[in-house]
Scaffold this active site. Structure first.
Site, mmCIF file in Angstrom:
data_model
loop_
_atom_site.group_PDB
_atom_site.id
_atom_site.type_symbol
_atom_site.label_atom_id
_atom_site.label_comp_id
_atom_site.label_asym_id
_atom_site.label_seq_id
_atom_site.Cartn_x
_atom_site.Cartn_y
_atom_site.Cartn_z
ATOM 1 N N ARG A 95 0.838 -1.194 0.000
ATOM 2 C CA ARG A 95 0.000 0.000 0.000
ATOM 3 C C ARG A 95 0.878 1.250 0.000
ATOM 4 O O ARG A 95 1.932 1.284 0.655
ATOM 5 C CB ARG A 95 -0.849 -0.033 1.275
ATOM 6 C CG ARG A 95 -1.835 1.115 1.443
ATOM 7 C CD ARG A 95 -2.928 1.073 0.432
ATOM 8 N NE ARG A 95 -4.083 1.866 0.836
ATOM 9 C CZ ARG A 95 -5.064 2.191 -0.005
ATOM 10 N NH1 ARG A 95 -5.036 1.778 -1.267
ATOM 11 N NH2 ARG A 95 -6.096 2.880 0.424
ATOM 12 N N THR A 375 -9.462 0.638 -10.071
ATOM 13 C CA THR A 375 -8.558 -0.292 -9.418
ATOM 14 C C THR A 375 -8.595 -1.504 -10.302
ATOM 15 O O THR A 375 -9.381 -1.546 -11.240
ATOM 16 C CB THR A 375 -9.123 -0.616 -8.015
ATOM 17 O OG1 THR A 375 -9.161 0.558 -7.257
ATOM 18 C CG2 THR A 375 -8.334 -1.675 -7.270
ATOM 19 N N THR A 393 -4.072 -0.610 -7.182
ATOM 20 C CA THR A 393 -4.856 0.552 -7.592
ATOM 21 C C THR A 393 -4.019 1.818 -7.667
ATOM 22 O O THR A 393 -2.957 1.901 -7.042
ATOM 23 C CB THR A 393 -6.002 0.772 -6.580
ATOM 24 O OG1 THR A 393 -6.861 1.822 -7.033
ATOM 25 C CG2 THR A 393 -5.490 1.161 -5.201
ATOM 26 N N ASP A 417 -7.903 8.393 0.266
ATOM 27 C CA ASP A 417 -8.461 7.307 1.085
ATOM 28 C C ASP A 417 -8.287 7.555 2.582
ATOM 29 O O ASP A 417 -8.841 6.828 3.407
ATOM 30 C CB ASP A 417 -7.822 5.961 0.716
ATOM 31 C CG ASP A 417 -8.481 5.336 -0.506
ATOM 32 O OD1 ASP A 417 -9.421 5.947 -1.052
ATOM 33 O OD2 ASP A 417 -8.067 4.239 -0.911
ATOM 34 N N SER A 446 -7.629 0.987 3.150
ATOM 35 C CA SER A 446 -8.124 0.511 1.860
ATOM 36 C C SER A 446 -9.333 -0.399 2.054
ATOM 37 O O SER A 446 -9.556 -0.941 3.135
ATOM 38 C CB SER A 446 -7.014 -0.277 1.164
ATOM 39 O OG SER A 446 -7.503 -0.883 -0.006
ATOM 40 N N SER A 447 -10.093 -0.551 0.979
ATOM 41 C CA SER A 447 -11.175 -1.551 0.977
ATOM 42 C C SER A 447 -10.817 -2.752 0.107
ATOM 43 O O SER A 447 -11.645 -3.646 -0.087
ATOM 44 C CB SER A 447 -12.457 -0.930 0.424
ATOM 45 O OG SER A 447 -12.880 0.120 1.237
ATOM 46 N N GLY A 467 -13.560 -1.159 -7.029
ATOM 47 C CA GLY A 467 -14.865 -0.563 -6.708
ATOM 48 C C GLY A 467 -14.911 0.241 -5.428
ATOM 49 O O GLY A 467 -15.989 0.432 -4.867
ATOM 50 N N GLY A 468 -13.763 0.721 -4.931
ATOM 51 C CA GLY A 468 -13.788 1.523 -3.704
ATOM 52 C C GLY A 468 -14.461 0.743 -2.570
ATOM 53 O O GLY A 468 -14.232 -0.456 -2.413
#
Ligand code: DON
Length: 568
Positions: A95, A375, A393, A417, A446-447, A467-468
C-alpha cells in the site's frame, strides 16, 4: 432449413459462441484471469514458461500497468494474497503511504471544509508508490523465474499494443478532460497529432517501455533510489507536491499474516490492515452465518434485507476501528470473532431496516440529507495449485492524472483514502475517526479485498474486485454465491450485486436482482434503495477450483473493460 442443417446450426452456433468466450475457461494447467486480455495472456505465457503463480502474478501486474492504465500501475499500490501449493498463506502489503511532510489537515480549505479537488488530481494527491517494491518482494520470496523474465513482457507491450474499444473510449474521455492540465500525461496518452483513438489502433508508450526495461534490467531499486526516484522527486518539487527522494528511499513493502475466518466449513483467507477488506468480509460472513440464507431464494426480501444489515454493521465497524495497524492497535481479533457477530446479529430485526445513524450514534458527528472509482483485481493459479489473489490501484481512474515526465507512468491519488477532516463523520460517508487520520509515513485505509477460499486444505475460490468501498460487498457476493448458494464461478461472478456502506444510509442493488414486489417490501421495511444497471466498477476476475478433480474454472467479469481468462 432441413433437419440436418437445423441440428448442425443448433450445435455449431453455440459452439462458435463458446469458442469465442474467453471470459470463461477451464484448465488443469493453471490460468490467469484479469480485466485485460493482453495482461492475462502475458501471465499465462509465464506459466507456460515454467513460472509459478507468483511469477505469473508479477508479470500480469506489470502488464496491466501498460494495458489498463486506469488501474493497473507502477505508480500506486496494493495487496497480494499468496497461497502456496503446500503450507500456509501469506500476504504482501504494498500500500502507498503518506509522504513524510503530510499533515492531518492538509486537505482542508481556508473555510475548514474538505477541498476535494486536492485529492481528485494533481501533485498533492499521490501517496508514495508501493507497487514495484511489493511485486519485487513477492517475486524474491516466492517466485521462480528470473526477475527480468517476468518484467520484460510488460516493457515489450509498452512498445505498442492494440487498443481494445473500451480503452480507446476511456482514453479519449480522460485526455480531453481531467488529464488536459498535465502536458506530460497528454503527451503519453493522447493520440499523436490530436484526434480520437479508435479501437484497434496501436498505443505506443515509449517512456513507459524505457522505465519498465530499466526496472527489468537494473532491478526494483531504480524506482526508489535511481533515476526514476529522481524524476518523481524533481517533478514533485517543481509543482508543490510532497514526495521526496527520502520518501521513496524509505518505502518498504511488508509481508503480513493474512486474516483468517471461517464460513460454514470454508476457510476465508484475506488481507488485514491497512486494508479493511479481509477483516470486514469475515465479519459480514460471520453475521450472515447466524441466518439460513439458503433456505430462501437468494434475492428474496428477507435475504436482501439480511445482507444489507450485515453490510451496514460491517461498514460501521470499519469506520469505527480500521486504519494502519502500524500506527495504532486495531481490534481485528474482536471484529472477526464469532461472538462479536452474534452480538451484531441479535440487533437485526427481520422486519425492519436499522438506522445507520442510530447504530453509530457515538461516532456520527454531522448529519446531511461517493468515492471515485478505479482499481483492478486479478486471480492466478498454477498447475501445482499455488494461488495468488491480487488487487492494486491508483485509486480513481488514472489516479492523479499526473504522468512524471520521462517515465510514462501515472501517479496515484490514494491520499484521498485517508480521513480528510479529523473529527467529522457524517451521513454523506465522510469518516473522521482517529485510526485513519493522516499522519507522516502512514498507510491510508483501503477496501481492497483480495481473497482465497479453501475447503479441507484445498483452494476452491480466488477472487477480488475494484470498486472503492463497494469492493468488500462485491467479494461478499461472489463468496456467498460459491459457498452458500453452490453457484459455479460463472454464475457467482454474473450474479447481481448488492451494496451498502453504512453511510450514506442507502442500499444499491443491481436491477436484475429485484422484482418490484421485493423492492416494495424492502422499502416498507424502511430501506432506502437505489436500483441501477450493472455497476461497472465491480469487476471480480475469479477462479473456482473443483477440490476433487483440481480443474480450475476461470470467470472473467463481463462488467470489465477487456476481460479474459487465459490458460498456458
Ligand atoms: O484502496 C481502496 O480501497 C481504493 N483506493 C480503491 C479504489 C477503487 O477501487 C476504485 N475502483 N474502481
Amino acid at each position: 432449413m432441413n433437419r440436418t442443417a437445423t441440428i448442425l446450426a443448433l450445435v455449431l452456433v453455440p459452439m462458435a459462441v463458446l469458442a469465442q468466450d474467453t471470459t470463461t475457461v477451464t484448465s488443469k494447467r493453471g490460468m490467469v484471469v484479469s480485466t485485460s486480455s493482453h495482461a492475462s495472456d502475458v501471465g499465462a505465457a509465464i506459466l507456460a514458461k515454467g513460472g509459478n503463480a507468483v511469477d505469473a502474478a508479477v508479470a500480469t501486474a506489470f502488464a496491466l500497468a501498460v494495458t489498463f492504465p486506469a488501474g493497473g500501475n507502477i505508480g500506486g499500490g496494493g495487496f497480494m494474497v499468496i497461497q502456496p501449493a503446500r503450507g500456509t498463506a501469506t500476504t504482501i502489503d504494498y500500500r502507498e503511504r503518506a509522504p513524510f511532510a503530510a499533515t492531518p489537515t492538509m486537505y482542508l480549505g481556508a473555510d475548514g471544509e474538505i477541498d476535494r479537488s486536492l485529492t481528485a488530481s494533481g501533485y498533492l494527491a499521490p501517496g508514495v508508490p508501493g507497487t514495484v517494491r511489493g511485486l519485487a518482494m513477492a517475486h524474491q520470496k516466492y517466485g521462480r523465474l528470473p526477475w527480468r523474465d517476468v518484467v520484460r513482457p510488460a516493457a515489450e507491450l509498452a512498445e505498442g499494443f492494440e487498443l481494445p474499444e473500451a480503452l480507446a473510449l476511456s482514453l479519449n474521455r480522460v485526455v480531453a478532460g481531467p488529464m488536459a492540465p498535465f502536458p506530460a500525461s497528454v503527451l503519453a496518452y493522447g493520440k499523436p497529432g490530436g484526434g480520437e483513438w479508435q479501437a484497434g489502433e496501436v498505443l505506443h508508450l515509449p517512456d513507459l517501455a524505457k522505465t519498465l526495461r530499466s526496472i527489468a534490467e537494473e532491478g526494483p531499486d531504480v524506482f526508489y533510489t535511481g533515476w526514476i526516484a529522481e524524476a518523481i522527486a524533481q517533478d514533485m518539487a517543481k509543482h508543490g507536491g510532497l514526495i521526496t527522494r527520502e520518501d521513496l528511499e524509505q518505502y518498504r513493502a511488508v509481508e503480513r499474516a493474512p486474516i483468517h475466518g471461517t464460513y460454514r466449513g470454508y476457510d476465508i483467507i484475506g488481507m488485514g490492515p491497512p486494508s479493511s477488506g479481509g477483516t470486514i468480509l469475515v465479519e459480514m460472513l460471520n453475521i450472515l452465518e447466524a441466518f439460513d440464507l439458503r433456505s430462501r431464494p437468494r434475492y428474496d426480501a428477507t435475504n436482501v434485507h439480511l445482507v444489507l444489515e450485515a453490510m451496514r454493521r460491517g461498514f460501521l465497524d470499519r469506520a469505527r476501528w480500521l486504519g494502519d495497524s502500524d500506527f495504532g492497535e486495531i481490534p481485528v481479533a474482536r471484529i472477526t470473532s464469532k461472538t462479536h457477530a452474534v452480538e451484531h446479529a441479535a440487533t437485526i430485526d427481520l422486519a425492519r431496516a436499522s438506522s445507520s445513524v442510530a447504530l453509530g450514534e457515538d461516532i456520527v458527528t454531522e448529519t446531511y440529507a461517493n468515492e471515485p472509482e478505479e482499481t483492478t483485481h486479478f486471480s492466478v493459479v498454477d498447475a501445482d495449485g499455488m494461488a495468488v489473489s491480487n488487487t492494486y490501484t491508483i485509486e480513481g481512474g488514472y489516479g492523479s492524472f499526473v504522468v512524471v515526465p520521462g517515465t510514462g507512468f501515472l501517479l496515484n491519488n490514494e491520499m484521498g483514502d485517508f480521513n480528510k477532516k479529523p473529527g467529522e463523520t457524517n451521513t454523506r460517508g465522510d469518516i473522521g475517526t482517529p485510526p485513519n487520520n493522516i499522519a507522516s509515513g502512514k498507510r491510508m485505509l483501503s477496501s481492497m479485498t483480495p481473497t482465497i477460499v479453501r475447503k479441507d486444505g484445498r483452494t476452491v475460490l480466488i477472487t477480488g474486485s475494484p470498486g472503492g468501498r463497494t469492493i468488500i460487498n462485491t467479494v461478499l457476493s461472489v463468496v456467498l454465491g460459491v459457498t452458500e448458494f453452490g453457484l459455479s464461478g460463472r454464475e457467482a461472478v454474473d450474479a447481481p450485486r448488492i451494496n451498502h456502506n453504512w453511510l450514506p444510509d442507502r442500499g444499491f442493488i443491481e436491477a436484475e436482482a429485484l422484482t418490484s414486489e421485493v423492492l416494495a417490501r424492502l422499502e416498507v421495511m424502511g430501506h432506502v434503495i437505489r436500483v441501477g444497471e450493472r455497476w461497472q466498477q465491480g469487476d471480480a476476475s475469479s477462479i473456482v477450483i473443483d477440490p476433487v478433480t483440481g480443474i480450475a474454472y476461470g470467470a472473467a467479469d463481463r462488467r470489465g473493460m477487456d476481460p479474459k481468462a487465459s490458460v498456458p
